[in-house]
Design a protein around this motif. Structure first.
Motif, short mmCIF file in Angstrom:
data_model
loop_
_atom_site.label_atom_id
_atom_site.label_comp_id
_atom_site.label_asym_id
_atom_site.label_seq_id
_atom_site.Cartn_x
_atom_site.Cartn_y
_atom_site.Cartn_z
N SER A 78 29.93 85.19 114.23
CA SER A 78 31.00 84.44 114.52
C SER A 78 31.95 85.13 115.60
O SER A 78 32.79 84.15 116.48
N LYS A 348 39.06 76.15 118.62
CA LYS A 348 38.77 77.20 117.62
C LYS A 348 37.98 78.42 118.51
O LYS A 348 37.12 78.32 119.37
N GLY A 351 36.17 81.13 114.95
CA GLY A 351 36.56 80.32 113.71
C GLY A 351 38.03 80.20 113.38
O GLY A 351 38.29 79.68 112.16
N ILE A 367 35.35 76.72 121.02
CA ILE A 367 34.99 75.62 120.54
C ILE A 367 36.29 74.54 120.58
O ILE A 367 37.22 74.43 120.09
N ASP A 388 28.21 70.48 120.54
CA ASP A 388 27.53 71.15 119.32
C ASP A 388 27.79 70.34 118.17
O ASP A 388 28.88 70.31 117.32
N SER A 394 19.84 75.05 110.31
CA SER A 394 20.19 76.40 110.84
C SER A 394 18.73 76.90 111.69
O SER A 394 17.66 76.80 111.10
N GLN A 448 21.56 77.97 116.51
CA GLN A 448 22.26 77.38 116.02
C GLN A 448 22.70 77.40 114.70
O GLN A 448 21.54 77.65 113.76
N GLU A 451 28.65 75.58 111.12
CA GLU A 451 29.89 76.09 110.56
C GLU A 451 30.01 76.21 108.89
O GLU A 451 30.11 77.33 108.17
N VAL A 454 27.51 79.15 108.14
CA VAL A 454 28.15 80.30 108.40
C VAL A 454 29.30 80.77 107.27
O VAL A 454 29.31 81.69 106.79
N TRP A 455 30.04 79.61 106.82
CA TRP A 455 31.18 79.99 105.50
C TRP A 455 30.29 80.41 104.47
O TRP A 455 30.50 80.92 103.72
#
Length: 569
Positions: A78, A348, A351, A367, A388, A394, A448, A451, A454-455
Motif C-alpha cells: 500500500s 487517494k 489509501g 489513484i 485501475d 488478485s 494487481q 482494494e 488489501v483491506w
C-alpha cells in the motif's frame, strides 16, 4: 453444565471456531463508541481473545504467522509507491522529519524501558501499545525467538508482549488524538489562529496563477449530470458551448456541456466549443453537485429527460504512472486538452484521501478518481497511466512468491559481536511489499490486488494474528499483568506524550512546516489515523492530510522495524 463442557471441548478440538468467535465479537466491540472514545478493533480482538483463551485452547503456531505475513506484505504494498517516491524531490523534507520522529519514539521508549527495568518483551509491548503499532507484537516476537536466551525466558518475554500492549494502547490512541487535535493547535498559536492559517493555505493552494478554478475547493463532492431547457434570458441570442462554459467560470463554477438536443430532434454528444445553443434547445451539463444546486437557474429550467441523460458516463480509478503527469498539479491537469469534460473527483495516496486543490501535486502511484463521458475518461486515463478498473481477481503469483522471497531474505541471520541480527521473516515480508508495491506503480500491468482484498489482508490478516495471540496468551495474561504492574500505564503515557510534543516543536521551529501540515506530519510519522481525524475535525479542514501521507509511508515502515531494535538493544 453438559452444554458448557461440550462447548469447551469442541473449541479445544477445533481452535478455528474460537478464532472466528474472537474476530466476530472483537470487531463488533471495536465499532462501539462512547462520544469520541473507542477501544478500536485490534485492542478489542486482543481482549476478547484473552477472555476466550481462559478456556486453555491450543492454537497451531503456523496459523498466526501466515496471516501476519499477509498483513505486513499488504502494508508494504500500500505504501511502497509513496515510500520510494518520497525519498527524492519535494517530499524529502517530510521524509527527514519522519525519520527524526521515529528516532525520538525509539529513543524515548528505550530510555523509559531502561529506567523502569523492563525486559525485552515488556519493552516491545510498551513500544507497540504506546505508539499504537500493532505489528510490532509479531516482529518483536519473531526477533525474541532468535535471541541467545533460555527457552523459558524467551517464552516469558513473548507472552508478556500482548499484556504490555493492552495496558498502554488505550492512552496511546486517545492521548495521541487529544495531544495533536487539541493541545497541538494551542502550542502553535491557538486554535483560532491555526484555523485561519489553514484557510489561508487552502486559498493560496487553490489559486491558479494564470486561471482561477474555484470549483476545485470542493473536490470531495460527487459529479452530477443535469438536463436543462435553455429558456433563460442568457439565451436571448444563441450562445456557443465555449461561451456557456466560460460564463460558468466567471460565476466561479466549472461545468461542461455534454449533450445538446436541437428543436428538430437531433442530439449532439460531445459538442464542440463553437457549436451554438439556441433558446429552446435542451442541454446536459456536468459539474460538481454543489454548484448546480446553488446556482443553475441561469441556464434555464431543469427538466427530467431520461432519454437525453442516457449516455455512457464513467467513474474509474486511474493509477498515475506517466512521467508526463508525475509532479504536475491539478491545475496543470485541468489545462490539458485531454481533460475537457473530465473532472478529478478525488485523489487517494497510500489509501488515504488528500485534498484536491489547484496546486495539489500529483505523484506516482496516486489513484485519481475520474468522472466524465466514457470516451473522454478513457483517453485521459491512457494519458495519466493505467485504468485501475474494479476487479475481483488478485495476482496470487505476485502475492505468494513476493511473500515467500521476502520471508526467505528476512530469515538470513548474521552475527555482529556474537549478537544474531536479521530482518526476520516478518520484516522481510514488509520489505518485499514495499519493493513490489513500488514496482507495480511503475508497471501497473501486473501485481494487481483489488482494494477490498488489501483491506482483508490488512484488517483480517492483522486481527487473525492478534486473535491467536490473545487466545494463546489467555492462560498467562492475568499473571503477566501482575508482573508488569499498573506502573506501565505511566510509562506508556510518557512514551506516547514526549515524542509528540517534541515533534510538534521540531516541525514548527526547525522544519518550519505550516501548522496544519506540521500536525499532519506528526500524526503520519506516528501512524495514528485516529489523531489525523481529530486534527481535521479540530481545524475543519483536510489540509493536514497533505503532511500525513508521506510521513505515514515512512513511519509505518520504520516503526515496525524499530520493533527489532527494541528487542536487540
Amino acid at each position: 453444565m453438559q452444554i458448557l463442557d461440550w462447548l469447551v471441548s469442541t473449541l479445544r478440538d477445533n481452535p478455528a471456531i474460537a478464532i472466528f468467535i474472537t474476530l466476530g465479537i472483537g470487531f463488533w466491540i471495536g465499532r462501539l463508541k462512547y462520544k469520541s472514545f473507542s477501544l478500536g478493533t485490534v485492542t478489542s480482538v486482543l481482549l476478547v481473545g484473552v477472555l476466550i483463551g481462559q478456556l486453555d485452547i491450543p492454537v497451531p503456531g503456523p496459523l498466526k504467522q501466515v496471516f501476519f505475513l499477509l498483513f505486513l506484505f499488504a502494508i508494504g504494498y500500500s505504501v511502497g509507491p509513496q515510500f520510494f517516491a518520497s525519498l527524492r524531490g519535494s517530499g524529502l523534507k517530510q521524509v527527514i522529519f519522519a525519520v527524526v520522529m521515529c528516532v525520538l519514539v525509539l529513543a524515548t521508549t528505550l530510555i523509559v524501558s531502561k529506567l523502569f527495568g523492563y525486559n525485552p518483551g515488556e519493552a516491545a509491548g510498551l513500544f507497540a501499545g504506546a505508539q499504537t503499532v500493532s505489528a510490532v507484537i509479531g516482529v518483536a516476537g519473531d526477533t525474541i525467538s532468535t535471541l541467545d536466551a533460555s527457552a523459558a525466558d524467551k517464552k516469558a518475554w513473548i507472552d508478556v508482549i500482548p499484556v504490555a500492549y493492552a495496558v498502554t494502547y488505550i492512552f496511546g490512541t486517545i492521548g495521541s488524538a487529544w495531544i495533536l487535535g487539541s493541545l497541538g493547535p494551542m502550542m502553535l498559536g491557538g486554535l483560532k489562529k491555526v484555523r485561519q492559517q489553514t484557510e489561508d493555505l487552502e486559498r493560496s493552494m487553490n489559486a491558479d496563477p494564470s486561471d482561477s478554478d474555484p470549483s476545485l475547493v470542493s473536490a470531495w463532492q460527487p459529479v452530477t449530470y443535469r438536463a436543462y431547457l435553455a429558456d433563460s434570458d442568457f439565451f436571448v441570442t444563441p450562445q456557443s458551448v465555449g461561451t456557456i462554459e466560460s460564463h460558468a467560470e466567471q460565476l466561479g463554477q466549472r461545468l461542461f456541456v455534454e449533450r445538446v438536443a436541437k428543436a428538430d430532434g437531433e442530439v449532439i454528444t460531445g459538442p464542440g466549443a463553437d457549436m451554438a445553443v439556441e433558446k429552446g434547445d435542451r442541454i446536459v451539463v456536468s459539474a460538481r453537485h454543489e454548484f448546480i444546486v446553488e446556482d443553475g437557474d441561469w441556464l434555464g429550467k431543469e427538466i427530467s429527460d431520461t432519454a437525453l441523460l442516457s449516455f455512457p458516463v464513467e467513474r474509474i480509478p486511474v493509477m498515475v504512472a506517466s512521467k508526463k503527469v508525475v509532479g504536475t498539479t491539478v491545475a496543470d491537469f485541468r489545462k490539458s486538452p485531454l481533460t475537457r469534460g473530465v473532472i478529478i473527483a478525488e485523489i487517494k495516496r497510500g489509501g488515504k484521501e488528500i485534498p484536491v486543490l489547484a496546486q495539489t501535486r500529483i505523484e506516482r502511484g496516486d489513484i485519481l478518481m475520474l468522472d466524465g463521458p466514457a470516451a473522454g475518461v478513457n483517453a485521459t486515463a491512457a494519458y495519466i497511466g493505467y485504468s485501475d478498473k474494479p476487479t475481483t481477481a488478485s495476482d496470487m503469483v505476485f502475492i505468494g512468491l513476493g511473500i515467500a522471497i521476502g520471508a526467505l531474505i528476512g530469515a538470513i541471520t548474521i552475527r555482529l559481536g556474537g549478537i544474531p541480527i536479521s530482518l526476520s521473516t516478518s520484516g522481510g515480508a514488509l520489505i518485499a511489499g514495499l519493493v513490489l508495491g513500488y514496482l507495480r506503480s511503475k508497471h501497473p500491468t501486473f501485481g494487481q490486488i483489488p482494494e477490498p482484498a488489501v483491506w482483508v489482508f490488512n484488517n483480517v490478516g492483522l486481527n487473525m494474528f492478534i486473535a491467536v495471540i490473545g487466545i494463546s496468551a489467555g492462560p498467562t495474561f492475568i499473571s503477566g499483568l501482575k508482573e508488569v504492574g499498573w506502573g506501565l500505564l505511566g510509562a506508556g503515557a510518557l512514551v506516547t506524550t514526549i515524542p509528540l510534543i517534541l515533534g510538534i516543536l521540531i516541525g514548527d521551529k526547525v522544519f518550519k512546516f505550516h501548522p496544519a501540515v506540521n500536525l499532519g506530519c506528526v500524526a503520519g510519522s506516528r501512524v495514528t489515523t485516529a489523531a489525523l481525524g481529530a486534527i481535521q475535525d479540530s481545524l475543519q479542514s483536510t489540509v493536514p492530510a497533505m503532511g500525513y501521507t508521506i510521513t505515514y509511508a515512512i513511519g509505518n515502515t520504520l516503526l515496525i522495524l524499530c520493533g527489532l531494535v527494541m528487542v536487540l538493544w
